[in-house]
Design an enzyme around this catalytic site. Sequence first.
Site, PDB file in Angstrom:
ATOM      1  N   ARG A  90      11.857   5.644 -16.798  1.00 33.63           N
ATOM      2  CA  ARG A  90      11.537   4.541 -15.626  1.00 33.63           C
ATOM      3  C   ARG A  90      10.244   5.124 -15.164  1.00 33.63           C
ATOM      4  O   ARG A  90       9.343   6.646 -14.991  1.00 33.63           O
ATOM      5  CB  ARG A  90      12.412   4.648 -14.510  1.00 33.63           C
ATOM      6  N   ASP A 150       6.594   3.073 -13.120  1.00 33.03           N
ATOM      7  CA  ASP A 150       6.913   2.991 -11.572  1.00 33.03           C
ATOM      8  C   ASP A 150       5.872   1.304 -11.733  1.00 33.03           C
ATOM      9  O   ASP A 150       6.043   0.845 -12.722  1.00 33.03           O
ATOM     10  CB  ASP A 150       5.019   3.620 -11.037  1.00 33.03           C
ATOM     11  N   ARG A 169      -0.442  10.293 -14.198  1.00 35.13           N
ATOM     12  CA  ARG A 169      -1.328   9.929 -12.606  1.00 35.13           C
ATOM     13  C   ARG A 169      -1.682  11.480 -11.990  1.00 35.13           C
ATOM     14  O   ARG A 169      -3.102  11.257 -11.916  1.00 35.13           O
ATOM     15  CB  ARG A 169      -0.812   9.105 -11.994  1.00 35.13           C
TER      16      ARG A 169
END
Length: 260
Positions: free
Chosen positions: A54, A56, A201
């Site tokens: 998945r 974001d 990130r």
Amino acid sequence: MRIALGVEYDGGGFLGWQRLSKPGEPGEETVQQALETALSFVANTQVDTICAGRTDAGVHAVCQVVHFDTDVHRDPRGWVLGTTSRLPPAISIRWCVPVADDFHARFSAVARRYRYRILNRAVRPALARQYLTWERLPLDADAMHAAAQALVGEHDFSAFRTVHCQAPHARRDLQEITVVRREDEVIVEVQANAFLHHMVRNIVGSLLLVGRGERPGAWIAELLAGLDRTVAGPTAPPTGLGFLGPRYPARFGLPSEVTA
């Protein structure tokens, strides 16, 4: 019949990959919702998909891999062209391959790879800005690369996971990480068996502090050992992040870009 698809998307206009439990307002669609709506139209019945990983909100994918099961017979070209014709411009089906019943887009993957692009110059970008993070201060890409090597191997990555991460544990095998400069761009590429929520990130956010000279290179190893997210760098913006795709054993017969 089980079908695997390679899906490319610009995540800027979506609320991430995962289907919402309740329909969102206009403009609040997810990639999975859009894809399943298009596939269901082509199949003339409901189609549910499972993805490799998945993403974001705001994160892009060069080759997300999904699978779905269906009794509907369409040739691969029909799935690709028919589905893409029903998708918004920001999503495209790149390829379709019938696969064995034991293939699973998520659990069959042996690795996943991400790329993070940083435009490193004094002036903000006008072109391709939705695919870049801008950093105006000079970055030492060599120092970032050297510091990042402390992350290679199987470790507890608690220092680089979001508090909202739902994974049962933080141990991951980070197989490779590189930081290179190409003219005005600094590019970070990371491959691991799997990733935690915001892991890439958060790693990039800490490496930026090293690149700007605000932290020494050894600080990355200290963060990893300390397991404390609160003392690590900030989460880097989503715009620079792209999911290059997963990797699968050759026996599944998928395109070379997603084969280990």
